[in-house]
Enzyme design. Sequence first.
Site, PDB file in Angstrom:
ATOM      1  N   HIS A  15       0.842  -1.194   0.000  1.00  0.00           N
ATOM      2  CA  HIS A  15       0.000   0.000   0.000  1.00  0.00           C
ATOM      3  C   HIS A  15       0.869   1.232   0.000  1.00  0.00           C
ATOM      4  CE1 HIS A  15      -3.826   2.139   1.063  1.00  0.00           C
ATOM      5  NE2 HIS A  15      -4.258   1.220   0.233  1.00  0.00           N
ATOM      6  N   HIS A  61      -3.076  -5.464  -9.096  1.00  0.00           N
ATOM      7  CA  HIS A  61      -3.934  -4.601  -8.286  1.00  0.00           C
ATOM      8  C   HIS A  61      -5.044  -5.484  -7.751  1.00  0.00           C
ATOM      9  CE1 HIS A  61      -6.875  -1.480  -7.275  1.00  0.00           C
ATOM     10  NE2 HIS A  61      -5.848  -0.648  -7.215  1.00  0.00           N
ATOM     11  N   ASP A 116       1.716   2.685  -8.488  1.00  0.00           N
ATOM     12  CA  ASP A 116       2.991   2.691  -7.783  1.00  0.00           C
ATOM     13  C   ASP A 116       4.171   2.462  -8.719  1.00  0.00           C
ATOM     14  OD1 ASP A 116       1.929   3.080  -5.129  1.00  0.00           O
ATOM     15  OD2 ASP A 116       1.076   1.087  -5.381  1.00  0.00           O
TER      16      ASP A 116
END
Length: 142
Positions: A15, A61, A116
């Site tokens: 995260h 994801h 990310d």
Amino acid sequence: MGKIFIYLRLAGPLHGLANQEVLRWLLQCQKTLGENPSDADLEKYAVDWLASGKVIPGYGHAVLREVDPRYTIQVEFGNEFLKDDPLFKLVKSCFRVIPNVLKATGKVKNPWPNVDCSSGVILYHYGLREFDFYTVIFGVSR
């Protein structure tokens, strides 16, 4: 106490720490393969990385089953403002190579990059080299 819990919740490797993990992976890849690796060298690096029991950060994801639209937006930004940055070029090379490597394992539901994959490289490009602040920026955006 609630603020501390939120920070700790956001700081997990999947995260709030994810863009740091991607950036570390990219820097290690670049250190090993050089600034402009071939797709074949990058593929071998990724295959070897997975064979060692590690995951390639920034891919997959929990909900999405396609390229994260936030990744796409950040790459469009990078194409305009970071086009000569070697790490940004590596991000784009990874997009060409890694999804196929992950698909070939037969174990990955979503082989596509998430936000990310690119966000840490943008922060790094603009001089934010203190990785511990990446989670703070992530938390503030929430």
